[in-house]
Scaffold this active site. Sequence first.
Site, short mmCIF file in Angstrom:
data_model
loop_
_atom_site.label_atom_id
_atom_site.label_comp_id
_atom_site.label_asym_id
_atom_site.label_seq_id
_atom_site.Cartn_x
_atom_site.Cartn_y
_atom_site.Cartn_z
N CYS A 85 59.05 29.64 55.41
CA CYS A 85 58.91 30.83 54.50
C CYS A 85 58.23 32.15 55.21
O CYS A 85 57.34 31.89 56.15
CB CYS A 85 57.45 30.06 53.50
N GLY A 142 54.59 27.85 53.69
CA GLY A 142 55.70 26.88 54.00
C GLY A 142 56.30 27.18 55.45
O GLY A 142 56.22 28.27 55.89
P1 5GP Z 1 56.66 22.89 54.39
O1 5GP Z 1 56.42 21.56 53.79
O2 5GP Z 1 58.24 23.00 54.77
O3 5GP Z 1 55.76 23.99 55.09
O4 5GP Z 1 56.80 23.91 52.88
C1 5GP Z 1 57.67 23.41 51.83
C2 5GP Z 1 57.47 24.51 50.65
O5 5GP Z 1 57.94 25.93 50.99
C3 5GP Z 1 58.49 24.44 49.47
O6 5GP Z 1 58.01 23.31 48.66
C4 5GP Z 1 58.19 25.68 48.70
O7 5GP Z 1 57.32 25.92 47.89
C5 5GP Z 1 58.38 26.88 50.03
N1 5GP Z 1 59.61 27.41 50.29
C6 5GP Z 1 60.69 26.91 50.49
N2 5GP Z 1 61.66 27.80 50.87
C7 5GP Z 1 60.90 28.84 50.69
C8 5GP Z 1 61.54 30.25 51.04
O8 5GP Z 1 62.44 30.58 51.39
N3 5GP Z 1 60.53 31.49 51.01
C9 5GP Z 1 59.28 30.94 50.60
N4 5GP Z 1 58.34 31.93 50.42
N5 5GP Z 1 58.87 29.67 50.29
C10 5GP Z 1 59.53 28.62 50.34
#
Ligand code: 5GP
Length: 345
Positions: free
Chosen positions: A185, A182
């Site tokens: 993340c 993410g």
């Molecule tokens: P993006 O589309 O922003 O690349 O990823 C979104 C996803 O990141 C979310 O649906 C969730 O699974 C993951 N995510 C959201 N917040 C966090 C966090 O604080 N830590 C981690 N490890 N994953 C997160």
Amino acid sequence: MRIEEDLKLDFKDVLIRPKRSTLTSRSEADLAREFSFRHSGGKYRGIPIIAANMDTVGTFEMARALAGHRLATALHKHYDESRLVEFFKALPAEATVFYSMGITDADYAKFLRVKAAAGDAIAHVCVDVANGYTKSFVDFIRTLRKAFPQVTIMAGNVVTGEMTEELIMLGVDIVKVGIGGGSVCTTRKVAGVGYPQLSAVIECGDAAHGLGGLICSDGGCASPGDLSKAFGGGADFVMLGGMFAGHDECAGEGEDHPDGRKVRFYGMSSRAAMDKYAGGVASHRAAEGKEVLLDHRGPVEGTVQEILGGVRSACTYVGARKLKELSKRTTFIRVARQLNEVFGA
Ligand code: 5GP
């Protein structure tokens, strides 16, 4: 200790090879899909892109805006009960909105109350934990499926075929795939755990489809081309956090800065989120998310058009008249460089 030597790929490691095509215009590429869910028996008709259940992105406003374009939303889990009931009761029948929860007793008790009050208006749930490999998660899914045979369950996150199979056998309709990829993340940095997202999608998709289940690629899409690669690799749904962040429909106050209006966006396991909802980071753990300031991006509609236009273009390049055909017509080529960055990324 063991080392797996097979090559694992991320979106940035590949491009999609063009193929001869009879499509003459992008408007001929149809991005809607129809799915029948293996356990719930429910149907999905729409564009299989889902806004993530993060508290800034998975909002009521986002759900209404995306439903207007036939996209889905997973609401965040921090709304209070009466607002959730009111929202679901007013939801048009054709909109797909997931009620999200974790796996604590309090999460389940809240769900039981909201579901009892909202009834069939809640047809989709998203059970979201950072680590889908624990026994307590598996036990929770078993209980939920037994109690609600007709509710469509999306659950995760996992990144391997064997756990995908186990979850589908237990009653999950859509396995959510992705650990560490993410945009906000930091799990890979903090814990050293993760899996390159494209390989996770390919492997989990294969495992799920063999059992009549579906997967949702969650995390790591930074541009419309990444969605095309996820769909091309076998994702049935794609979930987006960062790409939907910073819009009018998102929660969170904007801030005025010398170089324009900014919006805060943070991971749900970041210090910012834990300060807000859990009274800080517990002493035994570390934050696994970060906080960023984004430029304000206006209504989400413009971003939706950009994303759909990009995926339609991929369909046109490989001759897929429907999104369903994209994975069958996708050949990935491994690349050492994909973008020309002479004028920036
Ligand atoms: P993006 O589309 O922003 O690349 O990823 C979104 C996803 O990141 C979310 O649906 C969730 O699974 C993951 N995510 C959201 N917040 C966090 C966090 O604080 N830590 C981690 N490890 N994953 C997160």
